[in-house]
Scaffold this motif. Structure first.
Motif, PDB file in Angstrom:
ATOM      1  N   HIS A 221     -54.686 -24.504  44.524  1.00  0.00           N
ATOM      2  CA  HIS A 221     -53.320 -24.978  44.345  1.00  0.00           C
ATOM      3  C   HIS A 221     -52.486 -23.906  43.652  1.00  0.00           C
ATOM      4  CE1 HIS A 221     -54.041 -29.406  45.170  1.00  0.00           C
ATOM      5  NE2 HIS A 221     -55.266 -28.910  45.130  1.00  0.00           N
ATOM      6  N   ALA A 222     -51.171 -23.955  43.871  1.00  0.00           N
ATOM      7  CA  ALA A 222     -50.251 -23.010  43.245  1.00  0.00           C
ATOM      8  C   ALA A 222     -48.857 -23.629  43.219  1.00  0.00           C
ATOM      9  CB  ALA A 222     -50.238 -21.685  44.003  1.00  0.00           C
ATOM     10  N   PRO A 223     -47.987 -23.136  42.326  1.00  0.00           N
ATOM     11  CA  PRO A 223     -46.638 -23.702  42.231  1.00  0.00           C
ATOM     12  C   PRO A 223     -45.718 -23.361  43.396  1.00  0.00           C
ATOM     13  CG  PRO A 223     -47.291 -22.643  40.174  1.00  0.00           C
ATOM     14  CD  PRO A 223     -48.289 -22.233  41.216  1.00  0.00           C
ATOM     15  N   ALA A 224     -45.898 -22.189  44.040  1.00  0.00           N
ATOM     16  CA  ALA A 224     -44.977 -21.741  45.091  1.00  0.00           C
ATOM     17  C   ALA A 224     -45.772 -21.221  46.286  1.00  0.00           C
ATOM     18  CB  ALA A 224     -44.061 -20.638  44.549  1.00  0.00           C
ATOM     19  N   TRP A 225     -45.196 -21.385  47.488  1.00  0.00           N
ATOM     20  CA  TRP A 225     -45.940 -21.068  48.700  1.00  0.00           C
ATOM     21  C   TRP A 225     -45.092 -20.326  49.717  1.00  0.00           C
ATOM     22  CZ3 TRP A 225     -51.072 -22.212  48.949  1.00  0.00           C
ATOM     23  CH2 TRP A 225     -51.563 -23.101  47.971  1.00  0.00           C
ATOM     24  N   VAL A 226     -45.755 -19.496  50.533  1.00  0.00           N
ATOM     25  CA  VAL A 226     -45.141 -18.882  51.706  1.00  0.00           C
ATOM     26  C   VAL A 226     -46.071 -19.153  52.887  1.00  0.00           C
ATOM     27  CG1 VAL A 226     -46.194 -16.642  51.184  1.00  0.00           C
ATOM     28  CG2 VAL A 226     -44.253 -16.761  52.750  1.00  0.00           C
ATOM     29  N   ALA A 227     -45.509 -19.563  54.013  1.00  0.00           N
ATOM     30  CA  ALA A 227     -46.315 -19.955  55.165  1.00  0.00           C
ATOM     31  C   ALA A 227     -47.074 -18.768  55.754  1.00  0.00           C
ATOM     32  CB  ALA A 227     -45.423 -20.579  56.235  1.00  0.00           C
ATOM     33  N   ILE A 228     -48.286 -19.020  56.238  1.00  0.00           N
ATOM     34  CA  ILE A 228     -49.062 -18.016  56.961  1.00  0.00           C
ATOM     35  C   ILE A 228     -48.679 -18.090  58.434  1.00  0.00           C
ATOM     36  CG2 ILE A 228     -51.362 -17.248  57.654  1.00  0.00           C
ATOM     37  CD1 ILE A 228     -52.501 -18.420  55.168  1.00  0.00           C
ATOM     38  N   GLU A 229     -48.369 -16.959  59.029  1.00  0.00           N
ATOM     39  CA  GLU A 229     -48.043 -16.907  60.444  1.00  0.00           C
ATOM     40  C   GLU A 229     -49.326 -16.785  61.275  1.00  0.00           C
ATOM     41  OE1 GLU A 229     -45.027 -17.320  61.555  1.00  0.00           O
ATOM     42  OE2 GLU A 229     -44.055 -17.286  59.574  1.00  0.00           O
ATOM     43  N   SER A 230     -49.281 -17.287  62.495  1.00  0.00           N
ATOM     44  CA  SER A 230     -50.465 -17.264  63.354  1.00  0.00           C
ATOM     45  C   SER A 230     -50.861 -15.850  63.768  1.00  0.00           C
ATOM     46  CB  SER A 230     -50.224 -18.116  64.608  1.00  0.00           C
ATOM     47  OG  SER A 230     -49.115 -17.616  65.342  1.00  0.00           O
ATOM     48  N   THR A 231     -49.947 -14.890  63.627  1.00  0.00           N
ATOM     49  CA  THR A 231     -50.258 -13.499  63.986  1.00  0.00           C
ATOM     50  C   THR A 231     -50.933 -12.730  62.852  1.00  0.00           C
ATOM     51  OG1 THR A 231     -48.017 -12.864  63.298  1.00  0.00           O
ATOM     52  CG2 THR A 231     -48.363 -13.342  65.636  1.00  0.00           C
ATOM     53  N   TRP A 232     -51.080 -13.358  61.683  1.00  0.00           N
ATOM     54  CA  TRP A 232     -51.646 -12.679  60.530  1.00  0.00           C
ATOM     55  C   TRP A 232     -53.175 -12.684  60.592  1.00  0.00           C
ATOM     56  CZ3 TRP A 232     -48.576 -14.427  55.545  1.00  0.00           C
ATOM     57  CH2 TRP A 232     -47.225 -14.136  55.728  1.00  0.00           C
ATOM     58  N   THR A 233     -53.760 -11.855  59.727  1.00  0.00           N
ATOM     59  CA  THR A 233     -55.212 -11.797  59.572  1.00  0.00           C
ATOM     60  C   THR A 233     -55.575 -12.098  58.122  1.00  0.00           C
ATOM     61  OG1 THR A 233     -55.453 -10.130  61.313  1.00  0.00           O
ATOM     62  CG2 THR A 233     -57.254 -10.308  59.722  1.00  0.00           C
ATOM     63  N   LEU A 234     -56.567 -12.939  57.916  1.00  0.00           N
ATOM     64  CA  LEU A 234     -57.114 -13.184  56.586  1.00  0.00           C
ATOM     65  C   LEU A 234     -58.420 -12.415  56.465  1.00  0.00           C
ATOM     66  CD1 LEU A 234     -57.417 -14.668  53.831  1.00  0.00           C
ATOM     67  CD2 LEU A 234     -58.557 -16.507  55.094  1.00  0.00           C
ATOM     68  N   VAL A 235     -58.519 -11.589  55.427  1.00  0.00           N
ATOM     69  CA  VAL A 235     -59.769 -10.884  55.134  1.00  0.00           C
ATOM     70  C   VAL A 235     -60.347 -11.487  53.863  1.00  0.00           C
ATOM     71  CG1 VAL A 235     -60.895  -8.670  54.765  1.00  0.00           C
ATOM     72  CG2 VAL A 235     -58.817  -8.774  56.155  1.00  0.00           C
ATOM     73  N   THR A 236     -61.507 -12.089  53.966  1.00  0.00           N
ATOM     74  CA  THR A 236     -62.146 -12.732  52.822  1.00  0.00           C
ATOM     75  C   THR A 236     -63.630 -12.352  52.813  1.00  0.00           C
ATOM     76  OG1 THR A 236     -62.432 -14.849  51.651  1.00  0.00           O
ATOM     77  CG2 THR A 236     -62.641 -14.890  54.054  1.00  0.00           C
ATOM     78  N   ASP A 237     -64.394 -12.955  51.911  1.00  0.00           N
ATOM     79  CA  ASP A 237     -65.810 -12.601  51.808  1.00  0.00           C
ATOM     80  C   ASP A 237     -66.692 -13.700  52.384  1.00  0.00           C
ATOM     81  OD1 ASP A 237     -66.860 -14.273  49.243  1.00  0.00           O
ATOM     82  OD2 ASP A 237     -64.817 -13.561  48.878  1.00  0.00           O
ATOM     83  N   ALA A 238     -67.968 -13.407  52.514  1.00  0.00           N
ATOM     84  CA  ALA A 238     -68.900 -14.294  53.196  1.00  0.00           C
ATOM     85  C   ALA A 238     -69.107 -15.625  52.479  1.00  0.00           C
ATOM     86  CB  ALA A 238     -70.243 -13.591  53.371  1.00  0.00           C
ATOM     87  N   ALA A 239     -68.719 -15.702  51.202  1.00  0.00           N
ATOM     88  CA  ALA A 239     -68.896 -16.949  50.450  1.00  0.00           C
ATOM     89  C   ALA A 239     -67.754 -17.937  50.659  1.00  0.00           C
ATOM     90  CB  ALA A 239     -69.040 -16.637  48.961  1.00  0.00           C
ATOM     91  N   ALA A 240     -66.787 -17.588  51.496  1.00  0.00           N
ATOM     92  CA  ALA A 240     -65.651 -18.483  51.728  1.00  0.00           C
ATOM     93  C   ALA A 240     -66.129 -19.813  52.303  1.00  0.00           C
ATOM     94  CB  ALA A 240     -64.659 -17.824  52.676  1.00  0.00           C
ATOM     95  N   PRO A 241     -65.579 -20.949  51.814  1.00  0.00           N
ATOM     96  CA  PRO A 241     -65.995 -22.260  52.323  1.00  0.00           C
ATOM     97  C   PRO A 241     -65.776 -22.360  53.831  1.00  0.00           C
ATOM     98  CG  PRO A 241     -64.636 -22.491  50.350  1.00  0.00           C
ATOM     99  CD  PRO A 241     -64.564 -21.052  50.754  1.00  0.00           C
TER     100      PRO A 241
END
Length: 258
Positions: A221-241
């Motif tokens: 959770h966070a106080p402020a948000w910006v939408a993720i566009e479908s053209t974006w890429t998320l880079v995360t680690d193998a422990a991501a849920p």
């Protein structure tokens, strides 16, 4: 009551107690074990289950309750999930084109990328992060552009009209964005609207956008948000849920894991 029902009830009560203690600021595994009168391994199993349920978020050696937003100082954030952030940086650096111009956000995960960019010149890096600017300024083949503005005391990121003015005049091959939270529905979470506005501007001026966020940021959770566009890429680690990753993929976002 059967033996199995008794065990389930005891587990539920212990889980509720853990969430209550974490809300009060008791977040270390050993301290939680001591307060609950159970082993540290039991607490770790409980924390893993509570994380899967979305009731808590794991941190380095402990946990926090995601409903209560907690912005950490930069020096504290540096100690959390360091190996994961380095691995994320290794994946992200392959997205940097030769002799390109990239935006590197503030934050410790983006700093892990900046550390790898030192030897990747010739390259132009625009950043709003103080640590990234100082680090890259020492690289002989990297031209560093620092956006102006007001420095946030905890994240050391720059925000405000001066940062917006600079971004209005720039273009990026790739914009690398950090985040305090990532949610499939709401997008990238930050402490202030000003920080989400800077990210939105940088993304709008980039051919590609990559969000760099370790697994502890997903579903928070966070106080402020910006939408993720479908053209974006998320880079995360193998422990991501897994469930959270699948929800993000369902939005059309490409997900790469380190």
């Amino acid at each position: 009551m059967t033996a199995d029902a008794t065990v389930r009830r005891a587990t539920r009560e212990r889980h509720d107690a853990i969430v209550g203690l974490v809300r009060e600021g008791v977040d270390g595994v050993e301290l939680l074990a001591e307060r609950l009168g159970v082993s540290a391994s039991t607490v770790r199993r409980d924390l893993s289950q509570l994380q899967r349920q979305g009731r808590i978020a794991r941190t380095y050696g402990g946990a926090l309750v995601p409903e209560v937003f907690h912005e950490r100082p930069f020096t504290e954030s540096e100690l959390i999930n360091r190996a994961a952030k380095t691995a994320i940086g290794r994946v992200a650096v392959d997205m940097v084109p030769p002799e390109g111009t990239v935006f590197v956000d503030a934050g410790t995960t983006c700093l892990a990328l900046a550390e790898l960019l030192v030897g990747r010149g010739p390259l132009t890096v625009v950043t709003r992060g103080l640590e990234a600017a100082v680090l890259l300024a020492r690289a002989p083949l990297v031209e560093v552009v620092m956006t102006g503005g007001r420095v946030q005391p905890l994240s050391h990121g720059v925000v405000g009209p001066l940062a917006s003015l600079a971004l209005d005049r720039l273009h990026f091959d790739v914009a690398f964005l950090g985040a305090d939270a990532v949610d499939a529905e709401r997008g990238l979470g930050e402490p202030t609207v000003e920080e989400t506005w800077v990210k939105e501007q940088a993304a709008a001026r980039a051919d590609q956008v990559a969000v760099l966020a370790d697994s502890s940021k997903l579903g928070q959770h966070a106080p402020a948000w910006v939408a993720i566009e479908s053209t974006w890429t998320l880079v995360t680690d193998a422990a991501a849920p897994v469930d959270e990753v699948e929800r993000i993929r369902a939005r059309g976002v490409r997900v790469r894991t380190s």
